[in-house]
Scaffold this motif. Sequence first.
Motif, PDB file in Angstrom:
ATOM      1  N   LEU A   7       0.835  -1.204   0.000  1.00 23.23           N
ATOM      2  CA  LEU A   7       0.000   0.000   0.000  1.00 23.23           C
ATOM      3  C   LEU A   7       0.873   1.258   0.000  1.00 23.23           C
ATOM      4  CD1 LEU A   7      -2.731  -1.080   2.568  1.00 23.23           C
ATOM      5  CD2 LEU A   7      -2.983  -0.900   0.077  1.00 23.23           C
ATOM      6  N   ALA A   8       1.968   1.219   0.746  1.00 29.16           N
ATOM      7  CA  ALA A   8       2.888   2.363   0.774  1.00 29.16           C
ATOM      8  C   ALA A   8       3.460   2.629  -0.611  1.00 29.16           C
ATOM      9  CB  ALA A   8       4.011   2.110   1.777  1.00 29.16           C
ATOM     10  N   ALA A   9       3.797   1.573  -1.326  1.00 27.38           N
ATOM     11  CA  ALA A   9       4.336   1.737  -2.681  1.00 27.38           C
ATOM     12  C   ALA A   9       3.298   2.357  -3.606  1.00 27.38           C
ATOM     13  CB  ALA A   9       4.806   0.391  -3.227  1.00 27.38           C
ATOM     14  N   ARG A  10       2.039   1.947  -3.473  1.00 31.09           N
ATOM     15  CA  ARG A  10       0.976   2.538  -4.287  1.00 31.09           C
ATOM     16  C   ARG A  10       0.788   4.010  -3.952  1.00 31.09           C
ATOM     17  NH1 ARG A  10      -3.695  -1.707  -3.411  1.00 31.09           N
ATOM     18  NH2 ARG A  10      -4.968  -0.017  -4.196  1.00 31.09           N
ATOM     19  N   ALA A  11       0.841   4.349  -2.671  1.00 31.81           N
ATOM     20  CA  ALA A  11       0.708   5.748  -2.263  1.00 31.81           C
ATOM     21  C   ALA A  11       1.885   6.571  -2.781  1.00 31.81           C
ATOM     22  CB  ALA A  11       0.611   5.847  -0.743  1.00 31.81           C
ATOM     23  N   GLN A  12       3.080   5.999  -2.754  1.00 33.44           N
ATOM     24  CA  GLN A  12       4.253   6.713  -3.251  1.00 33.44           C
ATOM     25  C   GLN A  12       4.137   6.981  -4.751  1.00 33.44           C
ATOM     26  OE1 GLN A  12       6.816   8.040  -1.350  1.00 33.44           O
ATOM     27  NE2 GLN A  12       7.169   9.085  -3.289  1.00 33.44           N
ATOM     28  N   GLU A  13       3.606   6.027  -5.498  1.00 35.02           N
ATOM     29  CA  GLU A  13       3.388   6.228  -6.933  1.00 35.02           C
ATOM     30  C   GLU A  13       2.440   7.405  -7.169  1.00 35.02           C
ATOM     31  OE1 GLU A  13       1.958   2.494  -8.405  1.00 35.02           O
ATOM     32  OE2 GLU A  13       3.895   1.507  -8.137  1.00 35.02           O
ATOM     33  N   LEU A  35       2.244   4.257   6.142  1.00 34.56           N
ATOM     34  CA  LEU A  35       2.073   2.831   5.866  1.00 34.56           C
ATOM     35  C   LEU A  35       3.394   2.075   5.949  1.00 34.56           C
ATOM     36  CD1 LEU A  35      -0.515   3.056   2.989  1.00 34.56           C
ATOM     37  CD2 LEU A  35      -0.835   1.812   5.151  1.00 34.56           C
ATOM     38  N   ALA A  36       4.469   2.700   5.516  1.00 36.32           N
ATOM     39  CA  ALA A  36       5.770   2.040   5.524  1.00 36.32           C
ATOM     40  C   ALA A  36       6.345   1.881   6.932  1.00 36.32           C
ATOM     41  CB  ALA A  36       6.748   2.810   4.651  1.00 36.32           C
ATOM     42  N   THR A  37       5.819   2.648   7.878  1.00 35.11           N
ATOM     43  CA  THR A  37       6.406   2.636   9.215  1.00 35.11           C
ATOM     44  C   THR A  37       5.466   2.145  10.310  1.00 35.11           C
ATOM     45  OG1 THR A  37       5.823   4.966   9.535  1.00 35.11           O
ATOM     46  CG2 THR A  37       8.026   4.495   8.651  1.00 35.11           C
ATOM     47  N   THR A  38       4.327   1.582   9.917  1.00 39.97           N
ATOM     48  CA  THR A  38       3.393   1.047  10.906  1.00 39.97           C
ATOM     49  C   THR A  38       3.202  -0.446  10.669  1.00 39.97           C
ATOM     50  OG1 THR A  38       1.543   1.749   9.507  1.00 39.97           O
ATOM     51  CG2 THR A  38       2.157   3.206  11.334  1.00 39.97           C
ATOM     52  N   ARG A  39       2.698  -1.129  11.679  1.00 41.82           N
ATOM     53  CA  ARG A  39       2.629  -2.597  11.632  1.00 41.82           C
ATOM     54  C   ARG A  39       1.462  -3.148  10.810  1.00 41.82           C
ATOM     55  NH1 ARG A  39       1.606  -0.944  16.749  1.00 41.82           N
ATOM     56  NH2 ARG A  39      -0.505  -1.241  17.480  1.00 41.82           N
ATOM     57  N   ASP A  40       0.352  -2.387  10.735  1.00 43.40           N
ATOM     58  CA  ASP A  40      -0.800  -2.851   9.974  1.00 43.40           C
ATOM     59  C   ASP A  40      -1.679  -1.662   9.612  1.00 43.40           C
ATOM     60  OD1 ASP A  40      -2.365  -2.272  12.307  1.00 43.40           O
ATOM     61  OD2 ASP A  40      -2.126  -4.322  13.029  1.00 43.40           O
ATOM     62  N   ALA A  44      -1.856   2.223  11.009  1.00 40.11           N
ATOM     63  CA  ALA A  44      -1.635   3.342  10.084  1.00 40.11           C
ATOM     64  C   ALA A  44      -2.793   4.330  10.160  1.00 40.11           C
ATOM     65  CB  ALA A  44      -1.461   2.827   8.662  1.00 40.11           C
ATOM     66  N   ARG A  45      -4.004   3.823  10.183  1.00 40.73           N
ATOM     67  CA  ARG A  45      -5.198   4.688  10.249  1.00 40.73           C
ATOM     68  C   ARG A  45      -5.176   5.538  11.505  1.00 40.73           C
ATOM     69  NH1 ARG A  45      -9.234   7.584  10.564  1.00 40.73           N
ATOM     70  NH2 ARG A  45     -11.214   7.228   9.567  1.00 40.73           N
ATOM     71  N   SER A  46      -4.802   4.944  12.627  1.00 39.80           N
ATOM     72  CA  SER A  46      -4.775   5.700  13.878  1.00 39.80           C
ATOM     73  C   SER A  46      -3.694   6.782  13.851  1.00 39.80           C
ATOM     74  CB  SER A  46      -4.597   4.779  15.084  1.00 39.80           C
ATOM     75  OG  SER A  46      -3.311   4.211  15.105  1.00 39.80           O
ATOM     76  N   ALA A  60      -5.342  12.822   3.396  1.00 36.91           N
ATOM     77  CA  ALA A  60      -4.629  11.573   3.649  1.00 36.91           C
ATOM     78  C   ALA A  60      -5.605  10.456   4.026  1.00 36.91           C
ATOM     79  CB  ALA A  60      -3.583  11.766   4.739  1.00 36.91           C
ATOM     80  N   LEU A  61      -6.570  10.772   4.863  1.00 39.51           N
ATOM     81  CA  LEU A  61      -7.557   9.764   5.260  1.00 39.51           C
ATOM     82  C   LEU A  61      -8.416   9.328   4.073  1.00 39.51           C
ATOM     83  CD1 LEU A  61      -8.593  11.157   8.750  1.00 39.51           C
ATOM     84  CD2 LEU A  61      -7.328   9.033   8.277  1.00 39.51           C
ATOM     85  N   GLU A  62      -8.753  10.276   3.204  1.00 35.88           N
ATOM     86  CA  GLU A  62      -9.511   9.915   2.006  1.00 35.88           C
ATOM     87  C   GLU A  62      -8.698   8.993   1.107  1.00 35.88           C
ATOM     88  OE1 GLU A  62     -10.861  13.542   0.170  1.00 35.88           O
ATOM     89  OE2 GLU A  62     -12.036  14.089   1.937  1.00 35.88           O
ATOM     90  N   LEU A  63      -7.429   9.311   0.900  1.00 35.32           N
ATOM     91  CA  LEU A  63      -6.574   8.462   0.086  1.00 35.32           C
ATOM     92  C   LEU A  63      -6.394   7.094   0.737  1.00 35.32           C
ATOM     93  CD1 LEU A  63      -4.715   7.853  -2.267  1.00 35.32           C
ATOM     94  CD2 LEU A  63      -2.868   8.996  -1.001  1.00 35.32           C
ATOM     95  N   PHE A  64      -6.181   7.076   2.030  1.00 33.92           N
ATOM     96  CA  PHE A  64      -6.051   5.812   2.752  1.00 33.92           C
ATOM     97  C   PHE A  64      -7.297   4.950   2.526  1.00 33.92           C
ATOM     98  CE2 PHE A  64      -6.695   3.200   6.530  1.00 33.92           C
ATOM     99  CZ  PHE A  64      -5.490   2.521   6.594  1.00 33.92           C
ATOM    100  N   GLY A  65      -8.464   5.568   2.587  1.00 39.77           N
ATOM    101  CA  GLY A  65      -9.707   4.837   2.347  1.00 39.77           C
ATOM    102  C   GLY A  65      -9.768   4.248   0.954  1.00 39.77           C
ATOM    103  N   VAL A  66      -9.326   5.006  -0.033  1.00 43.21           N
ATOM    104  CA  VAL A  66      -9.313   4.519  -1.413  1.00 43.21           C
ATOM    105  C   VAL A  66      -8.342   3.345  -1.549  1.00 43.21           C
ATOM    106  CG1 VAL A  66      -8.630   5.122  -3.780  1.00 43.21           C
ATOM    107  CG2 VAL A  66     -10.014   6.706  -2.438  1.00 43.21           C
ATOM    108  N   LEU A  67      -7.178   3.466  -0.964  1.00 43.84           N
ATOM    109  CA  LEU A  67      -6.167   2.413  -1.077  1.00 43.84           C
ATOM    110  C   LEU A  67      -6.575   1.129  -0.376  1.00 43.84           C
ATOM    111  CD1 LEU A  67      -2.877   4.440  -0.521  1.00 43.84           C
ATOM    112  CD2 LEU A  67      -3.706   3.470  -2.684  1.00 43.84           C
ATOM    113  N   THR A  68      -7.328   1.243   0.698  1.00 42.93           N
ATOM    114  CA  THR A  68      -7.681   0.062   1.476  1.00 42.93           C
ATOM    115  C   THR A  68      -9.066  -0.482   1.210  1.00 42.93           C
ATOM    116  OG1 THR A  68      -8.379   1.438   3.357  1.00 42.93           O
ATOM    117  CG2 THR A  68      -6.085   0.671   3.353  1.00 42.93           C
ATOM    118  N   VAL A  69      -9.858   0.167   0.378  1.00 39.35           N
ATOM    119  CA  VAL A  69     -11.231  -0.273   0.135  1.00 39.35           C
ATOM    120  C   VAL A  69     -11.276  -1.680  -0.457  1.00 39.35           C
ATOM    121  CG1 VAL A  69     -11.555   0.724  -2.176  1.00 39.35           C
ATOM    122  CG2 VAL A  69     -13.505   0.454  -0.657  1.00 39.35           C
TER     123      VAL A  69
END
Length: 76
Positions: A7-13, A35-40, A44-46, A60-69
């Motif tokens: 997920l971190a790699a996708r966000a970096q792209e 994402l790269a520095t948290t355990r799950d 990361a969300r917290s 960031a929260l909106e993007l996180f939601g898109v990446l994890t949906v």
Amino acid sequence: MTDNLDLAARAQELADSAPAGSLSRTAAHSVAITLATTRDAEHARSVLDGLDPADVRQAALELFGVLTVDDRDVTA
């Protein structure tokens, strides 16, 4: 379930393709680093919940939601 590093790699792209100095680039970098520095994803969300300023946190929260949906749909 996709792991945090994938997920971190996708966000970096996304960050790399966003305009320099834009909110979307800042938010995507924040998501990638978090994402790269948290355990799950839950951890990361917290962490993202504590971002400042508020506009970066929201983006960031909106993007996180898109990446994890996709992961939530598969496990639901």
